[in-house]
Design a protein around this motif. Sequence first.
Motif, short mmCIF file in Angstrom:
data_model
loop_
_atom_site.label_atom_id
_atom_site.label_comp_id
_atom_site.label_asym_id
_atom_site.label_seq_id
_atom_site.Cartn_x
_atom_site.Cartn_y
_atom_site.Cartn_z
N PHE A 140 0.84 -1.19 0.00
CA PHE A 140 0.00 0.00 0.00
C PHE A 140 0.88 1.25 0.00
CE2 PHE A 140 -3.53 2.40 2.27
CZ PHE A 140 -4.46 2.20 1.27
N THR A 141 0.40 2.33 -0.50
CA THR A 141 1.03 3.67 -0.48
C THR A 141 2.35 3.79 -1.25
OG1 THR A 141 2.42 3.52 1.54
CG2 THR A 141 0.09 4.11 1.87
N GLY A 142 2.83 2.70 -1.87
CA GLY A 142 4.09 2.81 -2.61
C GLY A 142 5.27 2.19 -1.91
N ARG A 143 4.98 1.47 -0.81
CA ARG A 143 6.05 0.83 -0.05
C ARG A 143 5.70 -0.64 0.16
NH1 ARG A 143 7.32 1.11 6.20
NH2 ARG A 143 7.04 -1.12 5.89
N LEU A 144 6.70 -1.50 0.22
CA LEU A 144 6.40 -2.92 0.42
C LEU A 144 5.92 -3.19 1.83
CD1 LEU A 144 8.08 -3.09 -2.26
CD2 LEU A 144 8.68 -5.39 -1.51
N CYS A 145 5.05 -4.20 1.94
CA CYS A 145 4.66 -4.69 3.26
C CYS A 145 5.79 -5.61 3.78
CB CYS A 145 3.33 -5.44 3.15
SG CYS A 145 3.42 -6.86 2.07
N ASP A 146 5.53 -6.32 4.86
CA ASP A 146 6.55 -7.20 5.45
C ASP A 146 6.62 -8.48 4.61
OD1 ASP A 146 8.30 -8.49 7.08
OD2 ASP A 146 7.01 -8.47 8.87
N ILE A 147 7.04 -8.31 3.38
CA ILE A 147 6.85 -9.36 2.37
C ILE A 147 7.72 -10.60 2.61
CG2 ILE A 147 8.46 -8.32 0.70
CD1 ILE A 147 5.09 -10.06 -0.12
N THR A 148 8.91 -10.43 3.17
CA THR A 148 9.75 -11.64 3.34
C THR A 148 9.16 -12.54 4.43
OG1 THR A 148 11.21 -10.32 4.72
CG2 THR A 148 11.94 -10.70 2.49
N ARG A 149 8.64 -11.94 5.47
CA ARG A 149 7.97 -12.72 6.54
C ARG A 149 6.72 -13.40 5.97
NH1 ARG A 149 7.26 -16.12 9.83
NH2 ARG A 149 5.89 -15.89 11.61
N ILE A 150 5.97 -12.68 5.17
CA ILE A 150 4.73 -13.24 4.60
C ILE A 150 5.07 -14.39 3.64
CG2 ILE A 150 2.67 -12.72 3.22
CD1 ILE A 150 2.84 -9.84 4.39
N ALA A 151 6.12 -14.22 2.86
CA ALA A 151 6.53 -15.27 1.93
C ALA A 151 6.93 -16.53 2.70
CB ALA A 151 7.68 -14.79 1.06
N GLN A 152 7.58 -16.32 3.84
CA GLN A 152 8.00 -17.45 4.68
C GLN A 152 6.76 -18.19 5.21
OE1 GLN A 152 9.68 -16.11 8.36
NE2 GLN A 152 10.81 -18.00 8.72
N ILE A 153 5.75 -17.43 5.65
CA ILE A 153 4.52 -18.06 6.17
C ILE A 153 3.82 -18.84 5.05
CG2 ILE A 153 2.21 -17.57 7.11
CD1 ILE A 153 3.51 -15.07 8.49
N ALA A 154 3.73 -18.22 3.87
CA ALA A 154 3.07 -18.88 2.73
C ALA A 154 3.79 -20.20 2.43
CB ALA A 154 3.08 -17.96 1.51
N ASP A 155 5.09 -20.13 2.44
CA ASP A 155 5.91 -21.30 2.14
C ASP A 155 5.68 -22.41 3.18
OD1 ASP A 155 7.78 -22.35 0.40
OD2 ASP A 155 9.38 -22.07 1.89
N GLU A 156 5.74 -22.03 4.44
CA GLU A 156 5.58 -23.02 5.52
C GLU A 156 4.22 -23.71 5.50
OE1 GLU A 156 8.63 -20.80 8.56
OE2 GLU A 156 6.50 -20.92 9.15
#
Length: 371
Positions: A140-156
């Motif tokens: 949102f707003t032009g900045r990334l969210c906490d994407i590496t943590r979210i990618a880790q959760i998705a992966d797990e």
Amino acid sequence: MDNILSNTYRVPFLDLRVRDTSLKNELLQAVDRVLTHGRILLGPEVEQFETRIAELSQRRYAVGVNSGTDALYFALRALEIGAGDEVITTSLSWIATANAINLCGARPVFVDITEDLTINAELIEAAITSRTKAILPVHFTGRLCDITRIAQIADEHGLYLIEDAAPSFGASYNGSKAGSFGHLGAFSMNPMKLLNAYGEAGAVVTDDEELRDRLVSLRYAGTVNKEDCHFPSPNGRIDTIQAAMMLVGLGRLDDKVSRRRANAKFYDEALGEAVICPKEPEGYFNVYYTYTIIAERRDDLKQHLEAKGIETKVQHPILMPYHTAYRDLPKPNIPVAEDLVQRILCIPAHEDLGTDEAEYVAASIREFYGV
Ligand SMILES: Cc1ncc(COP(=O)(O)O)c(C=O)c1O
């Protein structure tokens, strides 16, 4: 007189007129080339545009579509997400995010946000059920969210990750671009965006060839080889004329981003005592689609600025789960979003904002708070 020309704000939020004559000439030449070669539908500029978008978002493929909403919808459809599935998303976004999930037949599950206005990654695991198929966070707003943590959760948890990077083309985290983290990333290129069409447009990016092929089918009635329909779908092709105009825009994008970042830096210094300014923690590169402050007595401040001829926006005043269409879903537990939505305000920070205008905006905000 149309709306934009009759805009009487001393400092408008955004002005969509093309006033730079060299840009206007380049755009008109781009349109002229398309009209001359006549390949109006999926013409050569679409392929050039897709190649550039893929490169710039660090992916193998990009598929141009008709809007950011289509980009999200086709991304979900490409992953065969549908009836009976749940997709975890944020609470604060333009409603297109939830709509894309709903239009596939799946159910959005809304999670609370943090002060950076993006989904709180630490609350995602509690929202996962046996029906969860994907996580769809928003940069949102032009900045990334906490994407590496979210990618880790998705992966797990074996979930798909789709990035709604609609407003954040060009933003990055530790050098990795918005749209490069998930199975798929979706962008909007509507006229408000930094990389903008002069009408509607969007794109989906991925590294997966099979997904790319499915997206190409989905954007054209679900057909294979443009003939036989395999999965019913709307017509969501990108316009060649829009792709041609955006190829011009791509050449000026870095300059636009730098100017927005300079405005943001000015506001960070000028407004720090008055309001909460957007943060850009170590590693993040924000393109400042909006400069969103968190302000006490927001509605009074908005009115004060309005009286001074300064146009501001609340993006977005209704949290996604509280739109009428979604009120029948289970009530979400989103106290932080409920608080922040009362305090957020986007102030003018676009690339054409003059120094005197930025100073006037900052002085008017400081005057309101007496600091
Ligand atoms: C976060 C987000 N998602 C999706 C969209 C939808 O994009 P479009 O307007 O191109 O359909 C937008 C548009 O502003 C957006 O901000």
